[in-house]
Design an enzyme around this catalytic site. Structure first.
Site, short mmCIF file in Angstrom:
data_model
loop_
_atom_site.label_atom_id
_atom_site.label_comp_id
_atom_site.label_asym_id
_atom_site.label_seq_id
_atom_site.Cartn_x
_atom_site.Cartn_y
_atom_site.Cartn_z
N HIS B 64 -1.33 12.13 -6.53
CA HIS B 64 -1.78 10.84 -7.04
C HIS B 64 -3.24 10.99 -7.50
O HIS B 64 -4.09 11.37 -6.92
CB HIS B 64 -1.45 9.82 -6.05
CG HIS B 64 0.13 9.21 -6.20
ND1 HIS B 64 0.53 8.71 -5.01
CD2 HIS B 64 1.00 9.49 -7.05
CE1 HIS B 64 2.02 8.45 -5.40
NE2 HIS B 64 2.17 9.03 -6.62
N ASP B 66 -5.57 8.61 -7.50
CA ASP B 66 -6.75 8.34 -6.68
C ASP B 66 -7.01 9.46 -5.45
O ASP B 66 -7.95 8.97 -4.53
CB ASP B 66 -6.50 6.86 -6.05
CG ASP B 66 -5.16 7.02 -5.07
OD1 ASP B 66 -4.22 7.75 -5.56
OD2 ASP B 66 -4.90 6.14 -4.14
N HIS B 270 -7.82 4.52 3.77
CA HIS B 270 -7.14 4.27 2.48
C HIS B 270 -6.46 2.75 2.62
O HIS B 270 -5.35 2.46 2.46
CB HIS B 270 -5.65 5.11 2.46
CG HIS B 270 -5.10 5.40 1.29
ND1 HIS B 270 -4.01 4.66 1.03
CD2 HIS B 270 -5.29 5.98 0.31
CE1 HIS B 270 -3.44 4.75 -0.15
NE2 HIS B 270 -4.29 5.76 -0.70
#
Lengths: 339, 339
Positions: B64, B66, B270
Site C-alpha cells: 500500500h 502509505d 499507524h
C-alpha cells in the site's frame, strides 16, 4: 493570478526547501493547478490553504524523480478524501504507464477518474476553465517542457464617455453591454456591445519551465509573458566546475534571455542544495547577484510557501510568506500515555 | 537495540505525523535497517542522525502506498550522495517490478547495486550482519508481512568463579576465552572456551508488523519477542463503525494477543488521522485506554522521531524525542533579494 511555490530545491530536499512543485490559480478561485509534484508535495499542501479536492490539473514538466515522485501519493490522498471530480494530468508520454504500473502494484483504486492529456493534444484541450495552456519543448537530459498559462477570458470595461455621448441612459442596457452582450432597447433598437467596450487589456501570461540548459528556447514565449519562472540551479562559476553534463542553466544564462525578451518579472527557482548548506561559503545571494548583472526587471528568488500575486497591471508582488508560526509539531497529540 | 519511529500515521500524513517508516539498529552501530518507506521518509531522515549512506536494508511489509511510496525518492537521494555500497530490499514480489518500472520511466540510474531478496529466500539470506530476519504472513487487503529481528550474536560472559577455581591465571588466556576461542597455554595445554563461558543471555527480538486484521497470526512470534510493534489503527468502537473492509486491527485486538503471548513491550502505531484532528473529540488516549484494558505489560504509543532503546535486560525505554528545537525553517537562506 497567484503563483504558490511549494518546492524550490533541486535534486534532494533540504530542511527548508522541498523539491519542485508550483501551484497556479486565478486569484480567489477555488480550483487550482499544479506544475510538477515532487515527493512531499502533499505534505507541503497540508500547510497551505490549497486542497487536493479542488486541484483541477497537474502538469509534469519532465520525469526526473525530483519533479514527479509525489504524484502517486497525492493522487492516493485525494482519493482518501473521497474526491469524485476528474483530475487532468498532462506530461511526457511515459508518465501514464508509470503511474498505472504503480497503481496496479499497490492496488490503488481512485474514486475519481484521471483524464490523461497527451502533450500533443494539449493545444486542442481545454484543461483549465480559466487558462489556456501551451507547452514548449526544452533541452535537458530527459524530455522536458515549459507550460505557459494565459488567461482565457479578459474582462472589458465600458467606454463610459462614448456611452454618455450616445445618450443611452445608464441602467439595464449598460449592464448588458458590460457583460459583452448586445442590448435591445424598449423600442427594439439593438445596441452592439462591441461599439461601447474599450479594447481588452492584454491577457496575463505566466511561463513555468522545467529543467533546461537552453533558456533561449523560451525567448519567444517570454517575450509575451508577464512572468517567467525558470530554474537557475547554480551560478556560472559552479556550472563551469560541474560541467554541462547535468544540463541545467546558470543564473546568468536565464537572466540574459529574460532581459533580451523583455519579460518584466523573472522568478528563479530549483536551487542546488549547495546554496543552502552552511559553511561552504555559497549563498543564494550569489545567484541573485549574478542574475542582477544581466537583468534589469523585477527579480525574485522563489522560496517554499511564498505566494506571489500578478495583478492586472502586470506587477508581481509577494503576498504571503512561509508560515513561520506554524512549526512542524503544532498538532502534536499528547505524548505516549503515562504508565 | 534501537527502534526509531519515522512515521506513525495511517493512510495520509498529518502535520505532526508522517506515514509508516521505522528504523532499527544495534545501539551504536553505523549501519541500520528500515521497515517500510512511506512518501516523505527521506524528509524525516533528514531530521535525524540516520543517513541514507549507512542504510543497509529496506524491508517493505506490504505494497500500500502509505508504506512504500517513499522508496524511489530515498533510493534516488542515496544515489545523489554517491553511495556505492549495495542496498538490500526485501518485500512482496510485485515491489521489484514497480521500482524497476519507475527507474526506467524516470531514467534513474543508481551508482550502487540493489540486492533484491525475495521473501521466500529471506530465511536463507543474511541480509543484515547483526540480526537474523524472519517474515510472518499477516492478513490484510493486500499481501502483508511482519518482520522479526533477532540478534545474530549474543556476547557471553566468562565464569570467573570457575576460572579462578581452575587456577588458570588471568591474562591473555582469559581474553581468548572471552572471545569464545579456545586458549593454548605455554605448555601446550588447550583450554576449551565452552567450559568457562556462562550460558548466553537470550537474544533480543523485535517484531515489526505491517497492516493486519488478525493479530493472532503473530501469537507465536510475539511469545518469544521482547517488543511487538503493531498497528492499532483505531479503537473497537471506530472499527465497528468503519466495518471490517479495510482489514485493520483495533487497539483491543492487538492488546489481547500481546497479553496472551506475554510479550513484555507493546508499541502501537499507524493511527488513523481521525485521532489527530482537533475538535472531533477523539484522541490517542482512547487507543491507550482501550489497550491498557487488555494488556498489563509496558505499553507505548509511537510518535514520529521517538527513539526507543531495548536494553540487554529486555527493558524498552524512550531515549530521544522529536527535536522540538528544530523548526522547519532553521536552515532558511536569506529571503528574496531586496530590489
Amino acid at each position: 493570478m497567484e503563483i504558490h511555490f511549494l518546492g524550490t530545491s533541486s535534486g534532494v530536499p533540504t530542511r527548508s526547501r522541498n523539491m519542485s512543485a508550483t501551484a497556479i490559480r486565478t486569484q480567489g478561485a477555488r480550483h487550482w493547478a499544479l506544475v510538477d509534484c515532487a515527493e512531499g508535495t502533499q505534505h507541503r499542501i497540508l500547510r497551505t490553504r490549497l486542497s487536493p479536492m479542488s486541484l483541477r490539473a497537474i502538469f509534469i514538466t519532465h520525469l526526473h524523480g525530483d519533479h514527479c515522485y509525489g504524484l502517486p501519493g497525492l493522487l492516493a490522498s485525494a482519493g482518501m478524501l473521497n474526491r469524485t471530480e476528474p483530475m487532468a494530468i498532462v506530461g511526457p508520454a511515459p508518465l501514464r504507464g508509470m503511474i498505472e504500473c504503480i497503481m496496479e502494484a499497490t492496488q490503488l483504486e481512485l474514486p475519481y477518474p484521471i483524464e490523461w492529456v497527451p502533450l500533443e493534444r494539449l493545444a486542442q484541450t481545454q484543461v483549465l476553465p480559466d487558462f489556456t495552456v501551451h507547452a514548449t519543448a526544452l533541452s535537458h537530459r530527459i524530455e522536458s517542457y515549459a507550460y505557459s498559462f494565459t488567461e482565457a477570458a479578459v474582462e472589458r470595461k465600458l467606454d463610459i464617455g462614448k456611452l454618455r455621448a450616445s445618450g443611452l441612459p445608464s441602467g439595464p442596457a449598460w449592464r448588458e453591454l458590460q457583460q459583452g452582450r448586445d442590448a435591445v432597447l424598449p423600442d427594439g433598437t439593438v445596441v452592439l456591445a462591441e461599439s461601447f467596450l474599450l479594447p481588452p487589456r492584454r491577457a496575463r501570461k505566466v511561463v513555468i519551465a522545467g529543467d533546461n540548459d537552453t533558456p533561449e528556447l523560451l525567448g519567444a514565449e517570454a517575450a509575451t509573458a508577464d512572468v517567467l519562472v525558470h530554474e537557475a540551479t547554480y551560478t556560472e562559476a559552479i556550472l563551469q566546475k560541474v560541467g554541462p553534463g547535468p544540463q541545467h542553466s546558470s543564473a546568468a544564462m536565464v537572466a540574459r534571455v529574460a532581459q533580451d525578451a523583455g519579460v518584466p518579472n523573472l522568478v528563479l527557482t530549483h536551487f542546488s542544495p549547495r546554496y543552502l548548506d552552511r559553511g561552504n561559503g555559497l549563498t543564494l545571494d550569489d545567484i541573485a547577484r549574478e542574475a542582477r548583472g544581466q537583468y534589469e526587471g523585477n527579480l525574485v528568488l522563489a522560496r517554499d510557501f511564498d505566494v506571489h500575486q500578478l495583478d492586472r497591471e502586470g506587477k508581481l508582488r509577494l503576498i504571503q510568506s512561509r508560515p513561520a508560526t506554524i512549526g512542524p509539531w503544532q498538532n502534536d497529540p499528547p505524548s505516549s500515555p503515562a504508565p
